[in-house]
Motif scaffolding. Structure first.
Motif, short mmCIF file in Angstrom:
data_model
loop_
_atom_site.label_atom_id
_atom_site.label_comp_id
_atom_site.label_asym_id
_atom_site.label_seq_id
_atom_site.Cartn_x
_atom_site.Cartn_y
_atom_site.Cartn_z
N GLY A 190 0.51 -1.35 0.01
CA GLY A 190 0.23 0.01 -0.02
C GLY A 190 0.81 1.31 0.12
N VAL A 191 2.13 1.00 0.10
CA VAL A 191 2.88 2.57 0.14
C VAL A 191 4.48 2.22 0.27
N ASP A 192 5.16 3.14 -0.31
CA ASP A 192 6.55 2.97 -0.43
C ASP A 192 7.14 4.17 -0.61
N GLY A 193 8.38 4.59 -0.47
CA GLY A 193 8.92 5.90 -0.42
C GLY A 193 10.60 6.15 0.28
N ILE A 194 10.69 7.25 0.61
CA ILE A 194 11.94 7.64 1.09
C ILE A 194 11.69 8.74 2.16
N PHE A 195 12.76 9.05 3.08
CA PHE A 195 12.78 10.03 3.77
C PHE A 195 14.05 10.68 3.08
N LYS A 196 13.93 12.02 2.88
CA LYS A 196 14.86 12.87 2.30
C LYS A 196 15.85 13.55 3.06
N THR A 197 15.46 13.71 4.22
CA THR A 197 16.29 14.31 5.37
C THR A 197 16.60 13.43 6.41
N PHE A 198 17.96 13.17 6.68
CA PHE A 198 18.52 12.51 7.69
C PHE A 198 19.72 12.85 8.08
N SER A 199 19.69 12.73 9.47
CA SER A 199 21.15 13.14 10.05
C SER A 199 21.58 11.97 11.04
N ALA A 200 22.99 12.09 11.14
CA ALA A 200 23.54 10.73 12.08
C ALA A 200 24.97 11.37 12.74
N MET B 248 20.80 8.80 15.42
CA MET B 248 20.17 9.09 14.09
C MET B 248 19.08 9.91 14.10
N SER B 249 18.57 10.61 13.47
CA SER B 249 17.34 11.32 13.18
C SER B 249 17.11 11.68 11.91
N LEU B 250 15.43 11.29 11.85
CA LEU B 250 14.91 11.43 10.54
C LEU B 250 13.77 12.65 10.64
N ASP B 251 13.77 13.41 9.47
CA ASP B 251 13.00 14.49 9.53
C ASP B 251 11.69 13.82 8.76
N VAL B 252 10.42 13.74 9.71
CA VAL B 252 9.14 13.40 9.36
C VAL B 252 8.95 14.13 8.14
N ASN B 253 8.99 15.41 8.24
CA ASN B 253 8.36 16.23 7.11
C ASN B 253 9.06 15.92 5.65
N SER B 254 10.21 15.13 5.51
CA SER B 254 10.77 15.08 4.41
C SER B 254 10.33 13.81 3.48
N ILE B 255 9.28 13.01 4.06
CA ILE B 255 8.70 11.73 3.51
C ILE B 255 8.47 12.07 2.28
N ASN B 256 8.65 11.20 1.35
CA ASN B 256 8.15 11.37 -0.13
C ASN B 256 7.81 10.03 -0.42
N THR B 257 6.42 9.84 -0.83
CA THR B 257 5.76 8.77 -1.24
C THR B 257 5.76 8.69 -2.83
N GLY B 258 5.89 9.79 -3.42
CA GLY B 258 5.83 10.14 -4.85
C GLY B 258 4.35 10.48 -5.13
N ASN B 259 3.66 10.67 -3.99
CA ASN B 259 2.06 11.02 -4.00
C ASN B 259 1.88 12.27 -3.00
N GLY B 260 1.60 13.38 -3.60
CA GLY B 260 1.51 14.72 -2.69
C GLY B 260 0.54 14.53 -1.86
N LEU B 261 -0.58 13.69 -2.14
CA LEU B 261 -1.88 13.76 -1.12
C LEU B 261 -1.47 12.80 -0.15
N GLN B 262 -0.71 11.82 -0.62
CA GLN B 262 -0.03 10.64 0.49
C GLN B 262 0.83 11.20 1.32
N ASN B 263 1.88 11.96 0.98
CA ASN B 263 2.60 12.76 1.83
C ASN B 263 2.03 13.52 2.71
N LYS B 264 0.93 14.34 2.23
CA LYS B 264 0.13 15.20 3.34
C LYS B 264 -0.37 14.39 4.35
#
Length: 177
Positions: free
Chosen positions: A41-51, A67-83
């Motif tokens: 039902g979903v796949d994608g990436i997190f674009k902002t990560f620090s470690a 390590m820390s992932l920025d949740v707002n950097s999620i990208n599923t390839g679908n703008g509505l799904q990201n929101k």
């Protein structure tokens, strides 16, 4: 009095020597890292990560990951799904902008290594063990981890539905000294 001072100085030198031998290499995260996730039902990436990565395969007891992932950097390839993903039903990025991992111990395994630590998603922190490999070549290296988590344990979305509870995560982290 002189014996006490000499004894104290000897202890300081001994303790200092122990710490000098337990220091491990600090690795800097490269820009071409990849934090990918996939599930039914979903796949994608997190674009902002620090470690912060302090790792030495010969000094596992002194190694540390933070390590820390920025949740707002999620990208599923679908703008509505990201929101929806950053909304309050799923990650609630406004209240919980980061996903964090802090290591507590490392172990050598038959397939590479494993790191135990605390994974914090939203306001839930759980102990996890993450298997990983480390390929080193000179002053460069690559960490690769592949593992799964149950999103429902962390209160991410409602259980069931279109997205499976079991989320596979693959992290590829190029590093240099």
């Amino acid at each position: 009095m002189m014996k006490k001072i000499v004894s104290f100085m000897s202890i300081l030198l001994l303790v200092g020597g122990v710490f000098a031998f337990t220091q491990v290499a600090t690795w800097k995260l490269g820009k071409d890292y990849a934090i990918e996730f996939s599930a039914k039902g979903v796949d994608g990436i997190f674009k902002t990560f620090s470690a912060t990565i302090n790792f030495d395969e010969t000094k596992l007891a002194a190694s540390k990951f933070s390590m820390s992932l920025d949740v707002n950097s999620i990208n599923t390839g679908n703008g509505l799904q990201n929101k929806h993903a950053i909304g309050d039903e799923w990650f609630d990025a406004e209240k919980f902008p980061k996903i964090k991992f802090t290591s507590s111990s490392f172990e050598k395994t038959s397939a590479g290594y494993s790191v135990k630590g605390k994974l914090q998603v939203k306001d839930v922190t759980k102990d996890v063990t993450i298997p990983f490999t480390f390929a080193k070549k000179g002053n460069k290296g690559t960490f690769v981890a592949s593992f799964s988590i149950d999103r429902s344990v962390y209160g991410v979305g409602k259980s069931g539905g279109d997205v499976s509870n079991n989320i596979k995560i693959t992290a590829t982290l190029p590093v240099s000294k």
